[in-house]
Design an enzyme around this catalytic site. Sequence first.
Site, PDB file in Angstrom:
ATOM      1  N   GLU A  40      32.863  41.896  28.716  1.00  0.00           N
ATOM      2  CA  GLU A  40      31.714  41.095  29.117  1.00  0.00           C
ATOM      3  C   GLU A  40      31.032  40.518  27.875  1.00  0.00           C
ATOM      4  O   GLU A  40      30.910  41.183  26.859  1.00  0.00           O
ATOM      5  CB  GLU A  40      30.731  41.976  29.896  1.00  0.00           C
ATOM      6  CG  GLU A  40      29.569  41.231  30.515  1.00  0.00           C
ATOM      7  CD  GLU A  40      28.657  42.144  31.328  1.00  0.00           C
ATOM      8  OE1 GLU A  40      27.983  41.639  32.243  1.00  0.00           O
ATOM      9  OE2 GLU A  40      28.629  43.369  31.051  1.00  0.00           O
ATOM     10  N   LYS A 112      29.756  37.173  38.630  1.00  0.00           N
ATOM     11  CA  LYS A 112      29.316  38.549  38.835  1.00  0.00           C
ATOM     12  C   LYS A 112      28.407  38.671  40.057  1.00  0.00           C
ATOM     13  O   LYS A 112      27.382  37.980  40.156  1.00  0.00           O
ATOM     14  CB  LYS A 112      28.587  39.036  37.572  1.00  0.00           C
ATOM     15  CG  LYS A 112      28.205  40.505  37.567  1.00  0.00           C
ATOM     16  CD  LYS A 112      27.559  40.846  36.231  1.00  0.00           C
ATOM     17  CE  LYS A 112      27.218  42.329  36.113  1.00  0.00           C
ATOM     18  NZ  LYS A 112      26.604  42.631  34.792  1.00  0.00           N
ATOM     19  N   CYS A 152      31.463  44.558  34.992  1.00  0.00           N
ATOM     20  CA  CYS A 152      30.525  45.601  34.580  1.00  0.00           C
ATOM     21  C   CYS A 152      29.831  46.314  35.741  1.00  0.00           C
ATOM     22  O   CYS A 152      30.418  47.192  36.364  1.00  0.00           O
ATOM     23  CB  CYS A 152      29.508  45.013  33.606  1.00  0.00           C
ATOM     24  SG  CYS A 152      28.668  46.266  32.583  1.00  0.00           S
TER      25      CYS A 152
END
Length: 270
Positions: A40, A112, A152
């Site tokens: 990331e 995301k 993440c």
Amino acid sequence: MRVACLQLSSGDRVEANLAVVSALLDEAAAKGAKLALLPEMFAFFHPDDDRKRHFAEALARQVVLPFLADQARRHALTLIGGSLLLPGEGDLLRNTCVVFSTDGEQVALYDKIHLFDGDLPDRSYHESARIQPGSQPVVLELEDWRVGLSICYDLRFPELYRHYAALGAQLLCIPSAFTVPTGQAHWELLLRARAVENQAYVLAAAQIGRHPGGRETFGHSMIVDPWGLVLARATNQRAADGEVVLADIDLQRVHQVRKQLPALTHRRLY
């Protein structure tokens, strides 16, 4: 297929970050990697909102995406571009993973979905204040493999990965910048759980070290097999120069695990 996770300690100098990525991709390709995953925020890591916007609007599409395309083409590998900031709606930005094929073509894009808001021992995090959440899971077709994309904090939401498993994904990619407190407590536990639950390989490329603004990330990039075995992990000894984590993954191993313990077919709740 030999796969690579690149572990980085990215800062706010895009050119310097990309130079490290280039050197690590050279190493990964020389060792036979056919797919590489970046962490990331691999190209730019800084808390200042104005600098983030400048990166997203002026550098991401003009510099970083062409760089990724060129690297994928030059090394003839599939390159999963961790995440980078792109413009969103209004004043918001997107935290986006962009994937390039071996011929340098963009083949997938994932925003995301789950945004990291939390008050932890080291500091408070409010990703939703500046990031527009994604809404669409993305599965990438890669030869005989199906690859589920995430970023993440998505790791904490097993329903996303179960959705990918239901679509036939055998490989789950999780580029990350986990904090030290959450990483120490949960990183390996969650990665191995996602692998076991979905009987799939997990690739987790992470940031490590202290970044501009004082944020510290956990590192410990790893590759996990469908039985929950850690095939390879970072030594965390090369923070400044980055590190390549390599392993061979085998589609037959996925079939073997799913056949000997067909848990995915035993589900009763949907």
